[in-house]
Design a protein around this motif. Structure first.
Motif, PDB file in Angstrom:
ATOM      1  N   LEU A  96       9.815   4.539  -8.601  1.00 12.34           N
ATOM      2  CA  LEU A  96       8.756   3.680  -8.218  1.00 12.34           C
ATOM      3  C   LEU A  96       9.279   2.006  -8.640  1.00 12.34           C
ATOM      4  CD1 LEU A  96       5.498   5.607  -9.576  1.00 12.34           C
ATOM      5  CD2 LEU A  96       6.338   4.781  -7.053  1.00 12.34           C
ATOM      6  N   VAL A  97      10.216   2.060  -9.821  1.00  9.93           N
ATOM      7  CA  VAL A  97      10.455   0.806 -10.416  1.00  9.93           C
ATOM      8  C   VAL A  97      11.436   0.136  -9.240  1.00  9.93           C
ATOM      9  CG1 VAL A  97      11.778  -0.438 -11.865  1.00  9.93           C
ATOM     10  CG2 VAL A  97      10.078   1.393 -12.564  1.00  9.93           C
ATOM     11  N   ALA A  98      12.317   1.298  -8.715  1.00  5.11           N
ATOM     12  CA  ALA A  98      13.436   0.555  -7.769  1.00  5.11           C
ATOM     13  C   ALA A  98      12.457   0.137  -6.500  1.00  5.11           C
ATOM     14  CB  ALA A  98      14.256   1.735  -7.401  1.00  5.11           C
ATOM     15  N   GLY A  99      11.593   0.839  -6.131  1.00  7.44           N
ATOM     16  CA  GLY A  99      10.696   0.451  -4.877  1.00  7.44           C
ATOM     17  C   GLY A  99      10.059  -0.769  -4.955  1.00  7.44           C
ATOM     18  N   ALA A 100       9.470  -0.869  -6.103  1.00  2.00           N
ATOM     19  CA  ALA A 100       8.939  -2.273  -6.693  1.00  2.00           C
ATOM     20  C   ALA A 100       9.938  -3.304  -6.596  1.00  2.00           C
ATOM     21  CB  ALA A 100       8.157  -2.307  -7.948  1.00  2.00           C
ATOM     22  N   ASP A 101      11.152  -3.109  -7.160  1.00  4.47           N
ATOM     23  CA  ASP A 101      12.305  -4.049  -7.041  1.00  4.47           C
ATOM     24  C   ASP A 101      12.414  -4.383  -5.775  1.00  4.47           C
ATOM     25  OD1 ASP A 101      12.300  -4.110 -10.142  1.00  4.47           O
ATOM     26  OD2 ASP A 101      14.334  -3.106  -9.967  1.00  4.47           O
ATOM     27  N   ALA A 102      12.632  -3.589  -5.083  1.00  7.26           N
ATOM     28  CA  ALA A 102      12.775  -3.809  -3.650  1.00  7.26           C
ATOM     29  C   ALA A 102      11.823  -4.959  -2.886  1.00  7.26           C
ATOM     30  CB  ALA A 102      12.992  -2.519  -2.754  1.00  7.26           C
ATOM     31  N   LEU A 103      10.646  -4.574  -3.234  1.00  8.56           N
ATOM     32  CA  LEU A 103       9.519  -5.264  -2.623  1.00  8.56           C
ATOM     33  C   LEU A 103       9.575  -6.700  -2.902  1.00  8.56           C
ATOM     34  CD1 LEU A 103       6.623  -2.759  -2.510  1.00  8.56           C
ATOM     35  CD2 LEU A 103       8.135  -3.457  -0.485  1.00  8.56           C
ATOM     36  N   LEU A 104      10.128  -7.054  -4.325  1.00 10.60           N
ATOM     37  CA  LEU A 104      10.134  -8.238  -4.987  1.00 10.60           C
ATOM     38  C   LEU A 104      11.395  -8.805  -4.828  1.00 10.60           C
ATOM     39  CD1 LEU A 104       9.027  -6.940  -8.578  1.00 10.60           C
ATOM     40  CD2 LEU A 104       7.480  -8.146  -6.761  1.00 10.60           C
ATOM     41  N   ARG A 151       0.764  -1.018  -0.014  1.00 12.31           N
ATOM     42  CA  ARG A 151       0.019   0.013  -0.063  1.00 12.31           C
ATOM     43  C   ARG A 151       0.982   1.095   0.082  1.00 12.31           C
ATOM     44  NH1 ARG A 151      -5.220  -0.034   1.843  1.00 12.31           N
ATOM     45  NH2 ARG A 151      -5.403  -1.451   0.246  1.00 12.31           N
ATOM     46  N   ALA A 152       1.883   1.153   0.759  1.00  6.40           N
ATOM     47  CA  ALA A 152       2.907   2.410   0.734  1.00  6.40           C
ATOM     48  C   ALA A 152       3.532   2.611  -0.504  1.00  6.40           C
ATOM     49  CB  ALA A 152       3.871   2.280   1.880  1.00  6.40           C
ATOM     50  N   TRP A 153       3.991   1.367  -1.160  1.00  3.93           N
ATOM     51  CA  TRP A 153       4.549   1.942  -2.551  1.00  3.93           C
ATOM     52  C   TRP A 153       3.457   2.482  -3.424  1.00  3.93           C
ATOM     53  CZ3 TRP A 153       2.740  -0.543  -7.165  1.00  3.93           C
ATOM     54  CH2 TRP A 153       3.240  -0.466  -8.428  1.00  3.93           C
ATOM     55  N   ARG A 154       2.155   1.823  -3.507  1.00  4.50           N
ATOM     56  CA  ARG A 154       1.009   2.511  -4.450  1.00  4.50           C
ATOM     57  C   ARG A 154       1.172   4.044  -3.834  1.00  4.50           C
ATOM     58  NH1 ARG A 154      -3.453   4.659  -3.661  1.00  4.50           N
ATOM     59  NH2 ARG A 154      -4.743   4.968  -5.158  1.00  4.50           N
ATOM     60  N   GLN A 155       0.902   4.352  -2.647  1.00  8.17           N
ATOM     61  CA  GLN A 155       0.856   5.780  -2.142  1.00  8.17           C
ATOM     62  C   GLN A 155       1.923   6.549  -2.544  1.00  8.17           C
ATOM     63  OE1 GLN A 155       0.400   4.912   2.129  1.00  8.17           O
ATOM     64  NE2 GLN A 155      -1.982   4.666   1.884  1.00  8.17           N
ATOM     65  N   CYS A 156       3.229   5.977  -2.853  1.00  5.21           N
ATOM     66  CA  CYS A 156       4.424   6.643  -3.300  1.00  5.21           C
ATOM     67  C   CYS A 156       4.086   7.237  -4.832  1.00  5.21           C
ATOM     68  CB  CYS A 156       5.586   6.335  -3.013  1.00  5.21           C
ATOM     69  SG  CYS A 156       6.059   5.796  -1.459  1.00  5.21           S
ATOM     70  N   GLY A 157       3.282   6.626  -5.444  1.00  3.19           N
ATOM     71  CA  GLY A 157       2.889   6.764  -6.693  1.00  3.19           C
ATOM     72  C   GLY A 157       2.542   8.198  -7.016  1.00  3.19           C
ATOM     73  N   ARG A 158       2.107   9.097  -6.241  1.00  2.00           N
ATOM     74  CA  ARG A 158       1.776  10.165  -6.439  1.00  2.00           C
ATOM     75  C   ARG A 158       2.970  11.309  -6.375  1.00  2.00           C
ATOM     76  NH1 ARG A 158      -3.642  11.027  -6.447  1.00  2.00           N
ATOM     77  NH2 ARG A 158      -5.083   9.378  -5.542  1.00  2.00           N
ATOM     78  N   ALA A 214       5.473   1.328 -13.898  1.00  2.00           N
ATOM     79  CA  ALA A 214       6.487   0.918 -13.059  1.00  2.00           C
ATOM     80  C   ALA A 214       6.476  -0.627 -12.975  1.00  2.00           C
ATOM     81  CB  ALA A 214       6.315   1.504 -11.621  1.00  2.00           C
ATOM     82  N   LEU A 215       5.512  -1.334 -12.919  1.00  2.00           N
ATOM     83  CA  LEU A 215       5.202  -2.754 -12.876  1.00  2.00           C
ATOM     84  C   LEU A 215       5.725  -3.326 -14.106  1.00  2.00           C
ATOM     85  CD1 LEU A 215       1.791  -3.386 -10.987  1.00  2.00           C
ATOM     86  CD2 LEU A 215       4.246  -3.942 -10.115  1.00  2.00           C
ATOM     87  N   THR A 216       5.584  -2.814 -15.139  1.00  2.00           N
ATOM     88  CA  THR A 216       6.128  -3.523 -16.180  1.00  2.00           C
ATOM     89  C   THR A 216       7.521  -3.469 -16.313  1.00  2.00           C
ATOM     90  OG1 THR A 216       6.002  -1.461 -17.847  1.00  2.00           O
ATOM     91  CG2 THR A 216       4.233  -2.929 -17.558  1.00  2.00           C
ATOM     92  N   LEU A 217       8.282  -2.320 -15.822  1.00  2.00           N
ATOM     93  CA  LEU A 217       9.775  -2.399 -15.605  1.00  2.00           C
ATOM     94  C   LEU A 217      10.410  -2.842 -14.493  1.00  2.00           C
ATOM     95  CD1 LEU A 217       9.786   1.486 -16.813  1.00  2.00           C
ATOM     96  CD2 LEU A 217      10.507  -0.573 -18.183  1.00  2.00           C
ATOM     97  N   ALA A 218       9.628  -3.495 -13.343  1.00  2.00           N
ATOM     98  CA  ALA A 218      10.313  -4.292 -12.135  1.00  2.00           C
ATOM     99  C   ALA A 218      10.587  -5.481 -12.696  1.00  2.00           C
ATOM    100  CB  ALA A 218       9.065  -4.052 -11.313  1.00  2.00           C
ATOM    101  N   ARG A 219      11.581  -5.699 -11.802  1.00  2.00           N
ATOM    102  CA  ARG A 219      12.316  -7.315 -11.980  1.00  2.00           C
ATOM    103  C   ARG A 219      12.491  -8.006 -10.592  1.00  2.00           C
ATOM    104  NH1 ARG A 219      10.423  -5.896 -15.992  1.00  2.00           N
ATOM    105  NH2 ARG A 219      11.291  -5.739 -18.111  1.00  2.00           N
ATOM    106  N   PRO A 220      11.975  -9.108 -10.472  1.00  3.71           N
ATOM    107  CA  PRO A 220      12.344  -9.617  -9.235  1.00  3.71           C
ATOM    108  C   PRO A 220      13.933 -10.089  -9.032  1.00  3.71           C
ATOM    109  CG  PRO A 220      10.380 -10.623 -10.050  1.00  3.71           C
ATOM    110  CD  PRO A 220      11.035  -9.665 -11.081  1.00  3.71           C
ATOM    111  N   GLY A 221      14.531  -9.817  -7.793  1.00  2.00           N
ATOM    112  CA  GLY A 221      15.881 -10.284  -7.583  1.00  2.00           C
ATOM    113  C   GLY A 221      16.817  -9.128  -7.574  1.00  2.00           C
TER     114      GLY A 221
END
Length: 179
Positions: free
Chosen positions: A22-30, A8-15, A60-67
């Motif tokens: 946002l991609v780096a944040g998603a990467d960190a979560l994954l 939820r925090a990641w989504r809120q950062c979208g603003r 951002a999700l299309t650019l995020a990569r696990p690992g």
């Protein structure tokens, strides 16, 4: 103390955050064997709560990569791809010709045996760690990889020095723009 759910925090950062952050944040979560979230979790959050700023979260999700292990790795990967280089695999183990583990590499262009690492030099002050790192760099080269180290100063401004170092290694290995 109550804290917000990480997804939820990641989504809120979208603003507020730029796309790459946002991609780096998603990467960190994954990241990691015990990832905080999955792509499905992030996608479900956006589907349930809505996207913001013209769809920046979906982009951002299309650019995020696990690992991915660090935000600088994410920023470097995005920069390289935006500058026309092929997309590298992230955090890949490489092995010697005898099959023994050599290193985990940040960004790998396997078809061209180019190994790219962002080197933040966190161990530069420790002489023993620096010596281990130097031996590791030699082992990567001995395993038949062109090892490209990207330092912070290579990424300053538009990052052109970082792109040039990686592009030159890929061209030496036979890659051509447009491949």
């Amino acid at each position: 103390m109550p804290i917000e759910n990480a997804v939820r925090a990641w989504r809120q950062c979208g603003r507020l955050w730029r796309l790459d952050d946002l991609v780096a944040g998603a990467d960190a979560l994954l990241a990691g064997p015990k990832a905080i979230a999955s792509v499905a979790d992030l996608d479900a959050e956006v589907a349930t709560m809505g996207d913001v700023r013209g769809g920046v979260l979906r982009r951002a999700l299309t650019l995020a990569r696990p690992g991915v292990r660090s935000p600088r790795e994410t920023h470097l990967r995005l920069l390289l791809v935006r500058c026309g280089l092929p997309e590298p695999d992230v955090n890949v183990d490489i092995f010697s010709t005898r099959g023994s583990f050599v290193a985990e590499i940040d960004l790998v262009f396997a078809a061209w045996r180019v190994a790219v690492e962002y080197d933040g030099r966190v161990h530069a002050e420790d002489a023993r760690q620096f010596a281990r790192d130097a031996d590791r760099w030699a082992a990567i080269r001995d395993a038949g990889w062109d090892h490209v180290r990207i330092l912070n100063h290579h990424l300053r401004g538009d990052g052109a020095p970082a792109v040039a170092l990686v592009r030159d290694a890929l061209v030496r290995a036979g890659w051509r723009p447009g491949q």
